[in-house]
Design a protein around this motif. Structure first.
Motif, PDB file in Angstrom:
ATOM      1  N   UNK A 101       0.762  -1.441   0.000  1.00  0.00           N
ATOM      2  CA  UNK A 101      -0.125  -0.078  -0.037  1.00  0.00           C
ATOM      3  C   UNK A 101       0.915   1.272  -0.081  1.00  0.00           C
ATOM      4  N   UNK A 102       2.283   1.087  -0.299  1.00  0.00           N
ATOM      5  CA  UNK A 102       3.179   2.167  -0.755  1.00  0.00           C
ATOM      6  C   UNK A 102       3.066   3.050   0.774  1.00  0.00           C
ATOM      7  N   UNK A 103       3.085   2.826   1.708  1.00  0.00           N
ATOM      8  CA  UNK A 103       3.267   3.585   2.940  1.00  0.00           C
ATOM      9  C   UNK A 103       4.695   4.036   3.193  1.00  0.00           C
ATOM     10  N   UNK A 104       5.123   5.066   3.269  1.00  0.00           N
ATOM     11  CA  UNK A 104       6.509   5.276   3.260  1.00  0.00           C
ATOM     12  C   UNK A 104       6.680   6.224   4.592  1.00  0.00           C
ATOM     13  N   UNK A 105       7.964   6.469   5.151  1.00  0.00           N
ATOM     14  CA  UNK A 105       8.058   7.189   6.241  1.00  0.00           C
ATOM     15  C   UNK A 105       7.436   8.126   6.569  1.00  0.00           C
ATOM     16  N   UNK A 106       7.365   9.033   5.469  1.00  0.00           N
ATOM     17  CA  UNK A 106       6.753  10.244   5.466  1.00  0.00           C
ATOM     18  C   UNK A 106       5.161  10.237   5.873  1.00  0.00           C
ATOM     19  N   UNK A 107       4.578   9.409   5.277  1.00  0.00           N
ATOM     20  CA  UNK A 107       3.108   9.187   5.626  1.00  0.00           C
ATOM     21  C   UNK A 107       3.132   8.484   6.831  1.00  0.00           C
ATOM     22  N   UNK A 108       4.021   7.654   7.356  1.00  0.00           N
ATOM     23  CA  UNK A 108       3.811   7.134   8.751  1.00  0.00           C
ATOM     24  C   UNK A 108       4.135   8.073   9.730  1.00  0.00           C
ATOM     25  N   UNK A 109       4.732   9.045   9.334  1.00  0.00           N
ATOM     26  CA  UNK A 109       5.125  10.022  10.467  1.00  0.00           C
ATOM     27  C   UNK A 109       3.813  10.850  10.781  1.00  0.00           C
ATOM     28  N   UNK A 110       2.862  11.043   9.489  1.00  0.00           N
ATOM     29  CA  UNK A 110       1.484  11.569   9.707  1.00  0.00           C
ATOM     30  C   UNK A 110       0.839  10.810  10.807  1.00  0.00           C
ATOM     31  N   UNK A 111       0.665   9.549  10.347  1.00  0.00           N
ATOM     32  CA  UNK A 111      -0.234   8.583  11.068  1.00  0.00           C
ATOM     33  C   UNK A 111       0.335   8.408  12.383  1.00  0.00           C
ATOM     34  N   UNK A 112       1.428   8.600  12.892  1.00  0.00           N
ATOM     35  CA  UNK A 112       2.082   8.605  14.081  1.00  0.00           C
ATOM     36  C   UNK A 112       1.398   9.697  14.769  1.00  0.00           C
ATOM     37  N   UNK A 113       1.613  10.857  14.111  1.00  0.00           N
ATOM     38  CA  UNK A 113       1.119  12.323  14.905  1.00  0.00           C
ATOM     39  C   UNK A 113      -0.404  12.291  15.006  1.00  0.00           C
ATOM     40  N   UNK A 114      -0.984  11.612  14.048  1.00  0.00           N
ATOM     41  CA  UNK A 114      -2.696  11.479  14.273  1.00  0.00           C
ATOM     42  C   UNK A 114      -2.988  10.572  15.381  1.00  0.00           C
ATOM     43  N   UNK A 115      -2.048   9.462  15.474  1.00  0.00           N
ATOM     44  CA  UNK A 115      -2.430   8.731  16.742  1.00  0.00           C
ATOM     45  C   UNK A 115      -2.300   9.364  17.943  1.00  0.00           C
ATOM     46  N   UNK A 116      -0.965  10.053  18.040  1.00  0.00           N
ATOM     47  CA  UNK A 116      -0.620  10.828  19.420  1.00  0.00           C
ATOM     48  C   UNK A 116      -1.654  11.870  19.476  1.00  0.00           C
ATOM     49  N   UNK A 117      -2.271  12.709  18.512  1.00  0.00           N
ATOM     50  CA  UNK A 117      -2.906  13.934  18.912  1.00  0.00           C
ATOM     51  C   UNK A 117      -4.315  13.423  19.283  1.00  0.00           C
ATOM     52  N   UNK A 118      -4.875  11.940  18.915  1.00  0.00           N
ATOM     53  CA  UNK A 118      -5.893  11.159  19.458  1.00  0.00           C
ATOM     54  C   UNK A 118      -5.736  10.608  20.576  1.00  0.00           C
ATOM     55  N   UNK A 119      -4.733  10.970  21.279  1.00  0.00           N
ATOM     56  CA  UNK A 119      -4.553   9.891  22.562  1.00  0.00           C
ATOM     57  C   UNK A 119      -4.450   8.295  22.549  1.00  0.00           C
ATOM     58  N   UNK A 120      -3.787   8.113  21.119  1.00  0.00           N
ATOM     59  CA  UNK A 120      -3.868   6.761  20.925  1.00  0.00           C
ATOM     60  C   UNK A 120      -2.427   5.962  21.217  1.00  0.00           C
ATOM     61  N   UNK A 121      -2.374   4.802  21.343  1.00  0.00           N
ATOM     62  CA  UNK A 121      -0.973   4.099  21.264  1.00  0.00           C
ATOM     63  C   UNK A 121      -0.812   3.924  20.029  1.00  0.00           C
ATOM     64  N   UNK A 122       0.477   4.063  19.500  1.00  0.00           N
ATOM     65  CA  UNK A 122       0.864   3.390  18.179  1.00  0.00           C
ATOM     66  C   UNK A 122       1.933   2.262  18.341  1.00  0.00           C
ATOM     67  N   UNK A 123       1.963   1.171  17.656  1.00  0.00           N
ATOM     68  CA  UNK A 123       2.752   0.044  17.358  1.00  0.00           C
ATOM     69  C   UNK A 123       3.411   0.348  16.342  1.00  0.00           C
ATOM     70  N   UNK A 124       4.609   1.315  16.396  1.00  0.00           N
ATOM     71  CA  UNK A 124       5.208   1.559  14.954  1.00  0.00           C
ATOM     72  C   UNK A 124       6.219   0.383  14.656  1.00  0.00           C
ATOM     73  N   UNK A 125       5.900  -0.163  13.300  1.00  0.00           N
ATOM     74  CA  UNK A 125       6.775  -1.193  12.744  1.00  0.00           C
ATOM     75  C   UNK A 125       7.773  -0.855  11.861  1.00  0.00           C
TER      76      UNK A 125
END
Ligand code: PEP
Length: 249
Positions: A101-125
């Motif tokens: 699904x072509x997720x690269x580090x830049x998109x993943x950085x945004x997803x990590x930020x979204x998880x944090x902003x929503x007070x979710x935990x992220x398992x970053x692989x």
């Protein structure tokens, strides 16, 4: 102090009735107090799993999410939607998401930020491919996956982060990194975090190993000083195998 964690990534397996059966099997097993156990069913079964596991010490995680809150993103699911069905942890950057699904580090950085902003935990692989390891580029690749996907977060955000080192060549292949290879990389990851943040941050983050972990190899892998548990694919689809891994510390 960092936690021991075993998380089962069910991937695109188990329809509703299969999910119900697997959850019932899991609920019949004894779960040790000192291990945080999670399962990640597919999106359609998250709410069912959350309700079914309400009185059990097994957390429900999602396998992915979109970085935006809402909008015209057909087929996607947001953090807010996950939270509305009881999900507070999300797997991000699994190698299958990166590859198919072509997720690269830049998109993943945004997803990590979204998880944090929503007070979710992220398992970053993250983890290197076979060619990277053969070319002795594995430390460099892992360092850039951490730096580009994760190192924008603040010191205080690390309490919401779990890391999962998953060498791509070991996922679903039956080929496991040796306990020494896992330890060497986990130690490198902790050192890298310590250099960018602090020793306390590095010491407190749980680093899971993923890649063909099975009941017969889990003990040796989990016995390594910098391995805090596992992200489990295939073996998580059978309650007995999964629980044997949970009990392998
Ligand atoms: C995974 O999908 O994260 C994984 C580690 O799979 P497996 O255990 O099947 O190698």
């Amino acid at each position: 102090m960092r936690k021991k964690i075993v998380a089962g990534n069910w991937k695109m397996n188990n329809d509703l009735s299969e999910t119900e059966h697997l959850l019932e099997d899991l609920k019949g097993q004894v779960i040790p107090n000192e291990v945080n156990v999670m399962v990640a069913p597919t999106f359609t079964n998250l709410q069912f799993a959350f309700t079914s596991l309400k009185n059990y010490p097994i957390e429900v995680a999602a396998q992915n999410m979109h970085q935006d809150q809402s909008g015209a993103f057909t087929g996607e699911v947001s953090a807010q939607m996950l939270k509305s069905v009881g999900v507070h942890t999300v797997i991000l950057g699994h190698s299958e998401r990166r590859a198919y699904f072509h997720e690269n580090n830049a998109v993943l950085a945004e997803k990590v930020s979204a998880a944090l902003q929503n007070e979710m935990n992220a398992i970053y692989c993250f983890g290197e491919e076979l060619a990277d390891r053969k070319g002795e580029n594995h430390f460099k690749v892992v360092e850039s996956q951490l730096r580009e996907g994760l190192f924008h977060i603040a010191n205080s955000d690390w309490k919401q982060i779990i890391l999962a080192y998953e060498p791509v060549w070991a996922i679903g292949t039956g080929e496991t990194a040796s306990p020494e290879q896992a330890q060497e990389m986990h130690q490198f990851i902790r050192k890298t975090i310590s250099e960018h943040y602090s020793e306390a941050v590095a010491d407190n983050v749980s680093i899971l190993y993923g890649g063909s972990v099975k009941p017969d190899n889990a003990k040796e892998i989990f016995g390594q000083p910098d391995v805090d548990g596992g992200l489990i694919g295939g073996a998580a689809l059978d309650a007995k195998s999964f629980m044997a891994i949970v009990n392998a510390f």
